[in-house]
Design an enzyme around this catalytic site. Structure first.
Site, mmCIF file in Angstrom:
data_model
loop_
_atom_site.group_PDB
_atom_site.id
_atom_site.type_symbol
_atom_site.label_atom_id
_atom_site.label_comp_id
_atom_site.label_asym_id
_atom_site.label_seq_id
_atom_site.Cartn_x
_atom_site.Cartn_y
_atom_site.Cartn_z
ATOM 1 N N GLU A 181 0.784 -1.667 0.056
ATOM 2 C CA GLU A 181 -0.252 -0.147 0.432
ATOM 3 C C GLU A 181 0.589 0.865 -0.015
ATOM 4 O O GLU A 181 0.445 2.146 0.896
ATOM 5 C CB GLU A 181 -0.930 -0.176 1.349
ATOM 6 N N GLU A 195 -6.299 -8.323 0.116
ATOM 7 C CA GLU A 195 -6.191 -8.108 1.750
ATOM 8 C C GLU A 195 -8.418 -7.839 1.360
ATOM 9 O O GLU A 195 -8.937 -6.885 0.815
ATOM 10 C CB GLU A 195 -5.952 -7.283 2.478
#
Length: 477
Positions: A120, A265
């Site tokens: 991220e 995720e």
């Protein structure tokens, strides 16, 4: 022979396409005071028929445990390495040799499928710290894989947070990458497409609920309640579909079509917030896994969707900057014991999953407040100290230990510090306010844990991963 086995395994997953969760993946992080020994993780994955695992580093000792298991492994390169890997191709080649090539031939071979470059990296909280390095690092990793003759078997990708794109309130068809990173995202997306690499995104319906009290809670689940979102001729009844299709529209506007999308995720926490509990998590996974088992996908992404649940176990040393819930994403507790019934096949036959077997704990003893300590105002500083260096997130509002008495609150904090300090006698002093006891202070709702016995070691790669997390926290602060 090895090639034949790969073909057989691929066919096996194709045959199981009618029940795609049989090829389900799960994240396993190790930001814990004593991470669960990898041997237990392998056992848990096998027992629950979970075929894929996504790691957040490439720790050699950990990865070795997946040799000859058939479990598909995604290695992780922490953000801390991005600058070096963007500038030094020799360093990337060394990484590929030590963390990929050697694993493919040692101990019967580890089934490595992907390498996650960074994690991220475009989070707004990072304030652009990794924007200059992430794309060059991605290119170097795939280049090194290609040079090693592994480029067709192993692909590089970047786990992206879903905040890299947005559609405002106009529906998925208005989706596009954030203006300030759009140019770099277009380059990344096109590179991934050109190299047959997947685009990976992390999707968290819980976070929308956490960040906005007015968010329609039914939209976070999969039961079709609420008014949903009407986008042209498509009606979206859950956030997962809407979010994934917003990404598809964003990719299309970047000139990228028909690229494989992986959900890196997705999950629901069980503590640290009023909406984070076992009941809500069970409801979320029930709907998600049933949806995945149908292989219907989303309106713009029909068919099988590769998904990695987040996460396998709780991690009591994760940063709580996003919220107290960050340490409670596990389907299993810190010690590998299940929290709630779940059916990984998506058939709706929920039962307790198989937990870690024969886990070794430290001595069954706890650190608690002394009985003769009557003036609790005298231990306020000790309480703050214990919580600052351990994990008191379960004491927060709406959490499992929120209803403890004031005295038990202090005992909980003292015990967490004691356990996370490996039950050091010096960690149960607090200026004479604490004592070690054999009495378990746990309640039906609140667990006073006992620390795990360390099962092995992590090498310097694991330590650098921890330092990378620390650096990320400093960036956030």
């Amino acid at each position: 022979m090895a090639r034949a086995m790969v073909i057989i395994w691929t066919c096996y997953c194709v045959v199981l396409a009618t029940k795609c969760v049989n090829c389900l993946g799960v994240n396993w992080g190790t930001q814990a005071s004593t991470p669960l020994d990898p041997k237990y993780v392998v056992q848990m994955l096998k027992d629950n028929k979970i075929q894929k695992v996504k790691l957040f580093d490439s720790d050699i000792w950990t990865v070795n445990h997946f040799a000859e298991t058939g479990i598909e492994v995604m290695l992780g390169i922490p953000n801390l390495y991005l600058k070096e890997f963007s500038n030094d191709f020799d360093a990337v080649e060394d990484y590929i040799k030590e963390n990929v090539t050697d694993h493919l031939r040692n101990h019967g071979g580890v089934n490595i499928k992907y390498i996650a470059v960074g994690n991220e990296p475009f989070l707004k909280s990072y304030k652009g710290a990794y924007e200059k390095h992430i794309f060059p690092a991605l290119k170097n990793v795939q280049k090194a894989l290609n040079k090693a003759g592994l480029g067709n078997k192993i692909k590089a990708t970047i786990p992206q947070n879903a905040d890299i794109y947005d559609s405002g309130s106009a529906g998925p068809s208005a989706g596009d990458f954030r203006p300030e990173i759009r140019d770099i995202m277009v380059k990344i997306a096109r590179f991934l497409k050109q190299n047959n690499c997947p685009f990976m995104v992390n999707i968290y319906p819980f976070l929308s609920l956490y960040e906005n009290d007015d968010f329609p809670i039914e939209f976070a689940f999969f039961e079709g309640g609420g008014k949903g979102v009407q986008d042209q001729n498509i009606r979206y009844t859950n956030m997962f579909d809407a979010n994934l299709d917003t990404l598809s529209h964003s990719l299309k506007k970047a000139g990228v079509n028909d690229i494989k999308i992986i959900v890196g995720e997705i999950g629901w926490p069980t503590n640290g917030h009023k909406q984070a509990n076992n009941k809500m998590a069970q409801k979320f996974y029930h709907g998600l896994l049933q949806k995945l088992s149908t292989n219907k996908g989303t309106p713009l992404n029909p068919g099988y969707i590769e998904v990695y649940l987040f996460s396998l176990t709780d991690e009591n040393k994760k940063s709580i900057a996003p919220g107290f819930f960050e340490r409670h994403w596990g389907i299993f507790q810190y010690d590998g014991q299940p929290k709630f019934p779940i059916d990984f096949t998506g058939e709706g036959n929920e039962k307790m999953p198989i937990g870690a077997k024969d886990v070794k704990y430290l001595e069954k003893q706890w650190c608690v407040l002394n009985d003769d300590m009557k003036n609790l105002s005298k231990v306020n500083k000790d309480l703050e100290f214990a919580c600052s260096l351990s994990d008191c997130t379960s004491l927060s509002y709406g959490s499992t230990c929120n209803k403890l008495s004031e005295r038990k609150n202090v005992s909980y904090a003292f015990n967490m510090y004691f356990q996370m300090s490996q039950q050091s006698v010096e960690a149960c002093d607090f200026n004479g306010a604490a004592k070690i006891t054999k009495k378990n202070y746990s309640t039906d709702e609140c667990l006073f844990p006992v620390e795990l016995m360390s099962g092995g070691r992590r090498n310097v790669v694991g330590m650098m991963s921890f330092l990378g997390g620390l650096f990320s926290l400093l960036v956030i602060l």
